[in-house]
Design an enzyme around this catalytic site. Structure first.
Site, PDB file in Angstrom:
ATOM      1  N   ILE A  65       0.833  -1.202   0.000  1.00 56.29           N
ATOM      2  CA  ILE A  65       0.000   0.000   0.000  1.00 56.29           C
ATOM      3  C   ILE A  65       0.873   1.260   0.000  1.00 56.29           C
ATOM      4  CG2 ILE A  65      -1.699   1.285   1.387  1.00 56.29           C
ATOM      5  CD1 ILE A  65      -2.759  -1.483   2.312  1.00 56.29           C
TER       6      ILE A  65
ATOM      7  N   ASP B  37      15.357   2.047  10.472  1.00 52.70           N
ATOM      8  CA  ASP B  37      14.882   0.690  10.724  1.00 52.70           C
ATOM      9  C   ASP B  37      13.876   0.766  11.871  1.00 52.70           C
ATOM     10  OD1 ASP B  37      14.442  -1.925  11.310  1.00 52.70           O
ATOM     11  OD2 ASP B  37      16.559  -2.484  11.527  1.00 52.70           O
TER      12      ASP B  37
ATOM     13  N   LYS C  38      -2.236  -2.394  16.849  1.00 51.42           N
ATOM     14  CA  LYS C  38      -3.077  -1.472  16.074  1.00 51.42           C
ATOM     15  C   LYS C  38      -3.997  -0.680  17.006  1.00 51.42           C
ATOM     16  CE  LYS C  38      -1.534  -2.186  11.970  1.00 51.42           C
ATOM     17  NZ  LYS C  38      -0.804  -1.135  11.267  1.00 51.42           N
TER      18      LYS C  38
ATOM     19  N   THR D  44      -1.155  -7.495  -0.608  1.00 44.17           N
ATOM     20  CA  THR D  44       0.207  -6.945  -0.537  1.00 44.17           C
ATOM     21  C   THR D  44       1.179  -8.052  -0.118  1.00 44.17           C
ATOM     22  OG1 THR D  44      -0.075  -6.412   1.771  1.00 44.17           O
ATOM     23  CG2 THR D  44      -0.720  -4.715   0.204  1.00 44.17           C
TER      24      THR D  44
HETATM   25  N1  LIG Z   1      -2.513  -5.181   3.419  1.00 38.41           N
HETATM   26  C1  LIG Z   1      -3.625  -5.193   4.093  1.00 38.41           C
HETATM   27  O1  LIG Z   1      -4.512  -5.988   3.852  1.00 38.41           O
HETATM   28  C2  LIG Z   1      -3.817  -4.209   5.226  1.00 38.41           C
HETATM   29  C3  LIG Z   1      -5.084  -4.127   5.836  1.00 38.41           C
HETATM   30  C4  LIG Z   1      -5.256  -3.212   6.862  1.00 38.41           C
HETATM   31  C5  LIG Z   1      -4.202  -2.417   7.272  1.00 38.41           C
HETATM   32  N2  LIG Z   1      -2.977  -2.535   6.667  1.00 38.41           N
HETATM   33  C6  LIG Z   1      -1.884  -1.678   7.145  1.00 38.41           C
HETATM   34  O2  LIG Z   1      -1.360  -0.930   6.063  1.00 38.41           O
HETATM   35  C7  LIG Z   1       0.043  -0.754   6.234  1.00 38.41           C
HETATM   36  C8  LIG Z   1       0.770  -1.241   4.986  1.00 38.41           C
HETATM   37  O3  LIG Z   1       0.457  -2.605   4.827  1.00 38.41           O
HETATM   38  P1  LIG Z   1       1.037  -3.493   3.609  1.00 38.41           P
HETATM   39  O4  LIG Z   1       0.266  -4.747   3.612  1.00 38.41           O
HETATM   40  O5  LIG Z   1       1.137  -2.667   2.406  1.00 38.41           O
HETATM   41  O6  LIG Z   1       2.494  -3.797   4.167  1.00 38.41           O
HETATM   42  P2  LIG Z   1       3.705  -4.616   3.481  1.00 38.41           P
HETATM   43  O7  LIG Z   1       3.436  -4.929   2.069  1.00 38.41           O
HETATM   44  O8  LIG Z   1       4.041  -5.733   4.382  1.00 38.41           O
HETATM   45  O9  LIG Z   1       4.850  -3.524   3.562  1.00 38.41           O
HETATM   46  C9  LIG Z   1       5.318  -3.157   4.797  1.00 38.41           C
HETATM   47  C10 LIG Z   1       6.284  -2.020   4.630  1.00 38.41           C
HETATM   48  O10 LIG Z   1       6.841  -1.739   5.902  1.00 38.41           O
HETATM   49  C11 LIG Z   1       8.240  -1.764   5.784  1.00 38.41           C
HETATM   50  N3  LIG Z   1       8.882  -2.283   6.986  1.00 38.41           N
HETATM   51  C12 LIG Z   1       8.670  -3.454   7.602  1.00 38.41           C
HETATM   52  N4  LIG Z   1       9.522  -3.591   8.645  1.00 38.41           N
HETATM   53  C13 LIG Z   1      10.283  -2.473   8.652  1.00 38.41           C
HETATM   54  C14 LIG Z   1      11.350  -2.031   9.453  1.00 38.41           C
HETATM   55  N5  LIG Z   1      11.815  -2.762  10.461  1.00 38.41           N
HETATM   56  N6  LIG Z   1      11.907  -0.829   9.188  1.00 38.41           N
HETATM   57  C15 LIG Z   1      11.482  -0.071   8.155  1.00 38.41           C
HETATM   58  N7  LIG Z   1      10.476  -0.445   7.354  1.00 38.41           N
HETATM   59  C16 LIG Z   1       9.889  -1.632   7.593  1.00 38.41           C
HETATM   60  C17 LIG Z   1       8.541  -2.719   4.635  1.00 38.41           C
HETATM   61  O11 LIG Z   1       9.834  -2.448   4.138  1.00 38.41           O
HETATM   62  P3  LIG Z   1      10.610  -3.610   3.311  1.00 38.41           P
HETATM   63  O12 LIG Z   1       9.908  -3.679   1.996  1.00 38.41           O
HETATM   64  O13 LIG Z   1      12.001  -3.095   3.223  1.00 38.41           O
HETATM   65  O14 LIG Z   1      10.500  -4.864   4.109  1.00 38.41           O
HETATM   66  C18 LIG Z   1       7.428  -2.354   3.677  1.00 38.41           C
HETATM   67  O15 LIG Z   1       7.782  -1.230   2.912  1.00 38.41           O
HETATM   68  C19 LIG Z   1       0.434  -1.536   7.490  1.00 38.41           C
HETATM   69  O16 LIG Z   1       0.477  -0.658   8.572  1.00 38.41           O
HETATM   70  C20 LIG Z   1      -0.723  -2.502   7.666  1.00 38.41           C
HETATM   71  O17 LIG Z   1      -0.903  -2.851   9.004  1.00 38.41           O
HETATM   72  C21 LIG Z   1      -2.757  -3.408   5.649  1.00 38.41           C
END
Ligand SMILES: NC(=O)c1ccc[n+]([C@@H]2O[C@H](COP(=O)([O-])OP(=O)(O)OC[C@H]3O[C@@H](n4cnc5c(N)ncnc54)[C@H](OP(=O)(O)O)[C@@H]3O)[C@@H](O)[C@H]2O)c1
Length: 419
Positions: free
Chosen positions: A65, A115, A244, A283
């Site tokens: 996202i 990080d 959360k 994602t």
């Molecule tokens: N996807 C869903 O269905 C969903 C639903 C509701 C809410 N959300 C929320 O939306 C947000 C984005 O979700 P997503 O699914 O797009 O996440 P994602 O694809 O897992 O991406 C997570 C991001 O966070 C970064 N990250 C993880 N650990 C890190 C660290 N230690 N230091 C710096 N960066 C770090 C990752 O970097 P790297 O790429 O370098 O690992 C990546 O860019 C999250 O807060 C999630 O809880 C998602």
């Protein structure tokens, strides 16, 4: 083309058109699938806000996202600062930014290493950011960084904290606590926003901070110790939901904290907090969680992919509510603290996230946790530095001794000895 076919159907009957009955049978199903896909795709952001010259800081902007939020904001001309786990020299990151700059025709995309699983890394960046006169411009902080760790891969961070708890909640608390002065000093006419990404799982959270005490869960896997992560203790269950829930509670506390600041110019605060639920999206994070981080899980995921493709949003669709929160004009006024879902304001399912007392308790708990972890981290780093220096000294002594031995055995030195 369809008109002669329809005419033939009317004149000679539907049976005269090849495959007509099969098409008639399939069509309603295709319509149902299209309607479901449209429904699960969610709302689209229709808000427009001029993003040129705006400075936006984004965590999690390299994947899912967050990556789509970054692409859209960059395409609209915003200056984007990606806070990434990797250093800016990382080859993947260099290529990623080059690609973003090329496709969005925007050169103002930069990366800073932060990080989220290291309190030290966050402090290093944030103190550097605020240490500037005049204060740096900052129009939005979009917090998309997150971790949904499958049970088999749970581990503690180098700070001795559960990874989900630290990355999803404590890192954001730490980052914003340090950046808070930089947000408060922005000129009063500036429309500054802090966007938190949450998830519906907060509704089922149990507010039990005992589960996230330091040292609980599986030990950290450091760079030196990259062996298979240990399985978590059962007490780590529900930490994602708790992280959360805590994030949302903190979002409200942070808004109160910003609102309580008396500006020297006597004008009202200009920073508003928005919490966004992007909805379930396909994602890398969701995939990792659904597959449980195993190969069998991945195989099952691939086999059931059509189902996920139907009911989960694409990352681009998931980004829409976040973009709406960043861009919708009406959020430039008011007290802040709104919850956004499907590109509109919704009521929060848990009233207690607004509870001031709970917010204070959580704030104090987080401060203490960070203080303890940072103290321990500082001692550990000092010891590591000492050990490194001692090892270097030993190496130099060894090299000088072997150098002496060699020169003692050389012809010139023997000649010298004779004289
Ligand atoms: N996807 C869903 O269905 C969903 C639903 C509701 C809410 N959300 C929320 O939306 C947000 C984005 O979700 P997503 O699914 O797009 O996440 P994602 O694809 O897992 O991406 C997570 C991001 O966070 C970064 N990250 C993880 N650990 C890190 C660290 N230690 N230091 C710096 N960066 C770090 C990752 O970097 P790297 O790429 O370098 O690992 C990546 O860019 C999250 O807060 C999630 O809880 C998602």
């Amino acid at each position: 083309m369809p008109i002669p076919i329809i005419a033939q159907g009317i004149q000679d009957g539907i049976g005269s058109i090849p495959y007509a009955w099969s098409a008639i049978k399939i069509a309603p199903w295709l319509l149902v699938i299209a309607a479901l896909k449209y429904y699960f795709g969610g709302a689209r952001n229709t808000s427009e806000r001029l993003m040129h010259s705006k400075v936006v800081m984004v965590t999690g902007g390299t994947s899912g996202i967050g990556a789509n939020v970054v692409r859209e904001l960059a395409a609209r001309g915003a200056q984007v600062i990606l806070l990434t786990k990797q250093p800016p020299s990382d080859l993947f990151l260099v290529e990623y930014i080059d690609d973003l700059r090329r496709t969005t025709k925007n050169q103002l995309i930069y990366a800073e290493q932060v990080d989220l699983s290291s309190l030290y890394s966050i402090r290093t960046f944030a103190t550097k950011w605020i240490d500037n006169t005049p204060p740096r411009r900052l129009d939005a902080v979009v917090l998309c960084g997150g971790a949904a760790v499958p049970t088999s891969a749970r581990k503690n961070t180098e700070d001795g904290l559960d990874e989900e708890w630290q990355v999803n909640y404590l890192a954001n608390f730490h980052l914003l606590s340090i950046l808070s002065p930089a947000l408060r000093v922005q000129p009063a006419h500036r429309d500054v926003r802090v966007i938190f990404a949450t998830c519906a799982s907060y509704i089922g959270a149990t507010f039990d901070l005992d589960t996230v005490q330091r040292g609980k869960g599986a030990p950290a896997t450091s760079a030196k110790n990259t062996s298979k992560p240990k399985t978590a203790t059962p007490s780590t269950k529900g930490i994602y939901a708790l992280s959360k829930f805590s994030l949302m509670t903190f979002a409200h506390s942070f808004q109160r904290h910003l609102n309580a600041y008396a500006r020297p110019d006597g004008l009202p605060p200009c920073t508003r907090v928005l919490v966004v639920d992007p909805g379930l999206s396909r994602t890398p994070g969701t995939r990792r969680w659904l597959t449980g981080g195993s190969l069998w899980g991945l195989l099952l995921y691939l086999l059931t992919w059509p189902l996920w493709c139907l009911v989960l949003k694409s990352p681009q669709q998931g980004a829409q509510s976040i973009l709406y929160a960043v861009m919708e004009e009406s959020y430039a006024r008011g007290e802040g603290g709104w919850l956004i879902k499907e590109c509109r304001e919704v009521d929060c399912a848990r009233r207690d996230v607004r509870d001031e007392e709970l917010g204070k308790r959580l704030w104090e708990f987080s401060e203490k946790q960070i203080e303890a972890a940072e103290k321990e981290g500082a001692v550990r780093r000092a010891l590591e530095k000492k050990e490194k220096e001692a090892a270097e000294k030993r190496q130099v002594r060894k090299e000088t001794a072997s150098g002496k031995e060699k020169s003692a055995g050389s012809r010139r030195s023997r000649k010298g000895n004779k004289n």
